[in-house]
Design an enzyme around this catalytic site. Structure first.
Site, PDB file in Angstrom:
ATOM      1  N   LEU A 512     -34.776  -8.728  41.087  1.00  0.00           N
ATOM      2  CA  LEU A 512     -35.507  -9.540  40.121  1.00  0.00           C
ATOM      3  C   LEU A 512     -34.781  -9.631  38.792  1.00  0.00           C
ATOM      4  CD1 LEU A 512     -39.138  -8.223  40.752  1.00  0.00           C
ATOM      5  CD2 LEU A 512     -38.160 -10.384  41.521  1.00  0.00           C
ATOM      6  N   GLY A 513     -34.037  -8.617  38.436  1.00  0.00           N
ATOM      7  CA  GLY A 513     -33.355  -8.645  37.147  1.00  0.00           C
ATOM      8  C   GLY A 513     -32.769  -7.301  36.806  1.00  0.00           C
ATOM      9  N   GLN A 514     -32.267  -7.221  35.580  1.00  0.00           N
ATOM     10  CA  GLN A 514     -31.610  -6.014  35.102  1.00  0.00           C
ATOM     11  C   GLN A 514     -32.100  -5.703  33.706  1.00  0.00           C
ATOM     12  OE1 GLN A 514     -29.059  -4.436  36.938  1.00  0.00           O
ATOM     13  NE2 GLN A 514     -28.611  -2.828  35.472  1.00  0.00           N
ATOM     14  N   GLY A 516     -32.568  -2.621  30.458  1.00  0.00           N
ATOM     15  CA  GLY A 516     -31.714  -1.649  29.805  1.00  0.00           C
ATOM     16  C   GLY A 516     -31.604  -0.347  30.562  1.00  0.00           C
ATOM     17  N   PHE A 517     -32.590  -0.049  31.435  1.00  0.00           N
ATOM     18  CA  PHE A 517     -32.591   1.228  32.137  1.00  0.00           C
ATOM     19  C   PHE A 517     -32.257   1.099  33.612  1.00  0.00           C
ATOM     20  CE2 PHE A 517     -35.712   2.666  28.717  1.00  0.00           C
ATOM     21  CZ  PHE A 517     -34.706   3.252  27.984  1.00  0.00           C
ATOM     22  N   LYS A 534     -38.406  -0.430  39.894  1.00  0.00           N
ATOM     23  CA  LYS A 534     -37.400  -0.210  38.850  1.00  0.00           C
ATOM     24  C   LYS A 534     -36.602   1.039  39.211  1.00  0.00           C
ATOM     25  CE  LYS A 534     -38.383   1.045  34.473  1.00  0.00           C
ATOM     26  NZ  LYS A 534     -38.722   0.909  33.025  1.00  0.00           N
ATOM     27  N   ASP A 631     -41.010  -0.502  21.573  1.00  0.00           N
ATOM     28  CA  ASP A 631     -40.039  -1.467  22.097  1.00  0.00           C
ATOM     29  C   ASP A 631     -40.742  -2.741  22.549  1.00  0.00           C
ATOM     30  OD1 ASP A 631     -37.465  -2.312  22.607  1.00  0.00           O
ATOM     31  OD2 ASP A 631     -37.433  -1.539  24.649  1.00  0.00           O
TER      32      ASP A 631
END
Length: 825
Positions: A512-514, A516-517, A534, A631
């Site tokens: 699905l995506g990337q 920061g972690f 994740k 954040d």
């Protein structure tokens, strides 16, 4: 130029309007100039065309029913047919091959399949793949996807087979109206890790950097936000390296092509707007042209001049350098110590051999022509390079490993966003302390004593380090075991095998995506529940503390505007979080996409603002933990099927009993552009820090623009500055996103109120900002609004001012991914 190309294509299509559409070509049913071959869903069309009404005729393939259209493949680009020849045809020959014949029945182009096939047929698939099928088995024996021209479609591949010498490169048209092969080609290198290149003839023109298993690290803004379908397959034994890409909805209305002027561009069709959207493009500036600054030179597009020498180097020709001709590059100022004869006069004069050292350069596009050294960790990588006198630099990336450089360092670029760490080998900084001559007078016996003493000390030190290392390693294992048992007692656990099954072994198709972690994958559990998985990467910076923090916090927080945690997994080095799957992804993927932002009407945007506000109110006041998120940003707001917002990513959150008090931290984490002044500069945070981030988010939702990449009339200012300027001039409503402004005239008072609240939230002093209970009342219209005070960041600078300041002070990373960025006072 592209517009001219499309206009010319329209002209050629208008010259030869097809009268008959075929769905296959066979020996008994050839294709003539007044016919076209179409795919079953009418996505693609193949036929005869003449660019710009020229005297040449080609067989090509283009998108059907798209205005303007796009030719994506040409069969006979090397051998055009004369336009006056009306007896040309595309047919199946006696040997089963697809053939292009001129009027005299000469073969102009053929599929050239060696095996003979009777009754073979050619058809055009909905993917844009022209296939030739065997008449008996129905198997595909030839396909156009293996022979790209200037365009790469989803599912196609470009690359190289070093064993056979076969290159499946994209080759540009000679001009925008001449399909014959041009000067520029796009392909992959076979090295490890591989890199994408554009070549101008034999010379490199642009380089995308090393592949790190999810992106090319030399492309600073490569889209890692969501639905990254880029893939590189490399088989060292077979000698093959191929790049391909896919699209999430399996509709092949996207393409990557190389233009006649040497630009690589990613284009996709926006069905709602009814036009092509031109997205990523390279090279975009002079710094992206290969080797602009020469050997050992570094390029920064935001600096003046754009080229400088690496530390420890000076221009080879100062005269050429001052004229702006940097291609000659730089050379080393001080000779490296490694490899010198310690008994030579030069070494003795310098007081003996001193070890070289490595200078860390951050946010770099790494140099070209690296050598991959397998089976080394970061420490071993440095030692390996230090002990090899030919090694000039090294870099260690968790997803790649150890890379070292032996030759001139070429094509280095300094990024303002993303980039990697490069460790540059430099000579030890000699200081003239007058000890060199005394060294010569030391007697041999004294030298022996000194040598033995030194060796003994080294052995003792080594033994101490070894035993301390063993003690710390055992302690870490014990701590990890205790932390895992602590988590297991409170959280729903999912075993790693189930997660592998759910995500198809973390297939790239499920990515699905990337963040920061680490990467996020879509999965389906055994009960049929769709989830977002994740997987925390070892290089993310999120250790057990942040992982534990996020799992415990989110598992104990329950609110309709917070993302729901399904479970987690801790096995070996794996740290995995499993969340509910939200089909509309994150807010930033829609809000900042020119093609999709129109879906967010003002009513939906206002609902999102209210939903996020209620979620923050719950965190600050209504939940028993009382949490500060730290954040809050658009990429951490997920949207469900009804566009309801859910706050996510609690890895940096902190819980306190009294959230209004300012708390000091030595570790400032978060995302620049969203952090409050007192937090970014002094490490002080409170619930008012979240209020500041919420104000930035509100203004982004209203305007549809990112705070960190906003530009107005060529001036370098952020979105907050622009919003305040309009507000001061009584034109605050002009910040409203043009994609929705026409439809929201009736809601202008509500728009003004939201801008007003946003400006109240971004005030410099935390005490001036409203708290979340007050903000929720303001949004519901149940509270009067005080006048906002101007934020400090309202001074306008020219781009040159900004670039000079970057040179003098250094540029902080502006990134949508969370990183530790600064230490508080």
């Amino acid at each position: 130029m592209i517009f001219v190309y499309y206009s010319l294509l329209l002209f050629l299509l208008s010259r030869s309007v097809p009268s008959v559409a075929l769905y296959s070509v066979s020996s008994s049913e050839p294709l003539f100039p007044n016919q076209t071959l179409v795919s079953s869903s009418l996505n693609f069309e193949l036929g005869f065309f003449s660019p710009n009404g020229s005297n040449n005729r080609y067989v090509g393939m283009w998108y059907k029913n798209f205005i303007p259209s796009k030719v994506v493949w040409v069969a006979n680009r090397d051998r055009p047919l004369p336009f006056k020849d009306q007896l040309v045809s595309l047919t199946i020959g006696s040997d089963g091959n697809l053939r292009l014949l001129d009027g005299a029945r000469n073969v102009v182009w053929s599929t050239n399949v060696s095996m003979k096939s009777k009754g073979s047929t050619a058809a055009l698939l909905d993917t844009g793949n022209l296939v030739l099928r065997d008449g008996d088995s129905g198997n595909i024996i030839w396909e156009s996807f293996d022979y790209p021209t200037d365009t790469l479609l989803p599912g196609m591949k470009t690359g190289i087979n070093v064993k056979t010498g076969e290159k499946q490169y994209l080759v540009s048209w000679k001009t925008d109206i001449d399909p014959s092969p041009g000067n520029f080609s796009l392909g992959m290198t076979p090295e490890v890790p591989p890199q994408p290149f554009i070549w101008n003839g034999p010379d490199p023109h642009w380089r995308g950097g090393q592949w790190d298993k999810s992106k090319f690290i030399g492309i600073a803004d490569m889209d890692m936000t969501y639905l990254n379908g880029y893939n590189v397959q490399q088989d060292i034994q077979q000698g093959t390296t191929y790049f391909s890409f896919s699209v999430s909805n399996n509709i092949s209305f996207d393409y990557l092509f190389i233009s006649s002027e040497g630009y690589c561009e990613l284009v996709d069709w926006d069905d709602e707007v009814g036009e092509w959207h031109h997205g990523w493009k390279a090279p975009r500036d002079r710094c992206e042209i290969y080797g602009t600054c020469g050997p050992f030179g570094i390029c920064n597009a935001s600096a003046l001049p754009i080229c400088r020498c690496l530390d420890g180097f000076t221009p080879k020709s100062q005269e050429e350098w001052e004229l702006g001709n940097w291609m000659g590059g730089c050379h080393r100022i001080k000779e490296l110590q490694c490899g010198r004869d310690p008994n030579s006069a030069a070494s003795i004069a310098l007081g003996g051999i001193q070890n070289d050292y490595f200078l860390k350069l951050s946010q770099m596009k790494l140099p070209d022509v690296s050598t991959y050294v397998p089976f080394l960790d970061a420490g071993d990588c440095q030692d390996w390079c230090l002990n090899n006198c030919s090694c000039l630099a090294y870099s260690y990336i968790d997803t790649i490993g150890c890379m070292v450089w032996f030759d001139e360092l070429m094509d280095i670029q300094s990024f303002n966003i993303s980039g990697e760490d490069l460790f540059l080998r430099l000579a030890f900084d000699e200081r003239e302390n007058g000890t060199g001559n005394d060294q010569n007078n030391i007697g041999s016996s004294t030298k022996i004593i000194i040598s033995l003493t030194t060796i003994s000390a080294i052995i003792a030190l080594g033994a101490g380090i070894y035993f301390r290392y063993r003690w710390r390693a055992n302690k870490k294992v014990k701590i990890r075991k205790e932390e895992k048992e602590d988590l297991l007692s409170d959280l729903p656990m999912i075993d790693f095998k189930s997660i592998l099954v759910a995500t198809s072994n973390f297939s790239i198709r499920n990515k699905l995506g990337q963040g920061g972690f680490g990467p996020v994958y879509k999965g389906m559990l055994q009960d049929g529940k769709e989830v977002a998985v994740k997987r925390l990467s070892s290089s993310s910076g999120q250790g057990m503390e942040e992982f534990k923090n996020e799992t415990i916090l989110i598992s104990k927080l329950q609110h309709r505007n917070l993302v729901k945690l399904i479970g987690c997994c801790i096995e070996g080095e794996e740290k995995i979080l499993v969340y509910e799957y939200l089909p509309n992804k994150s807010l930033d993927t829609i809000l900042f996409d020119p093609r999709r932002k129109g879906k967010l009407t003002w009513e939906k945007r206002f609902d999102i603002i209210q939903g996020v506000a209620k979620g923050l109110l719950y965190l600050h006041r209504d939940s028993w933990l009382r949490v500060i998120h730290r954040d809050l940003k658009a990429s951490n707001i997920l949207l469900d099927e009804k566009m309801n917002p859910k706050i996510s990513d609690f890895g940096l959150a902190r819980n306190f009993q009294t959230t209004q008090d300012l708390v000091n931290t030595r570790r400032v984490v978060g995302t620049l552009g969203y952090m409050s002044p007192e937090y970014a500069m002094g490490g002080m945070f409170s619930e008012k820090s979240d209020v500041y981030s919420f104000g930035v988010l509100m203004l982004e939702i209203i305007s549809g623009k990112r705070n960190t990449s906003f530009c107005y009339l060529g001036r370098t200012l952020n979105l907050l500055s622009y919003a305040w300027q309009l507000w001061e001039e009584g034109r605050g409503v002009e910040i409203l996103d043009e994609a929705i402004s026409v439809n929201s005239i009736a809601s202008r008072p509500e728009v003004v109120k939201c801008i007003w609240i946003g400006l109240l939230c971004i005030q410099d002093q935390a005490t001036d900002r409203p708290n979340m209970p007050s903000i929720v009342l303001m949004l519901s219209g149940e509270s009067d609004l005080p006048d906002p005070k101007p934020p400090t960041l309202t001074s306008f600078q020219s781009p040159m001012d900004h670039e000079i300041r970057d040179q003098q002070e250094g540029t902080l990373s502006i990134n949508t991914m969370t990183r530790t960025v600064i230490d508080g006072r």
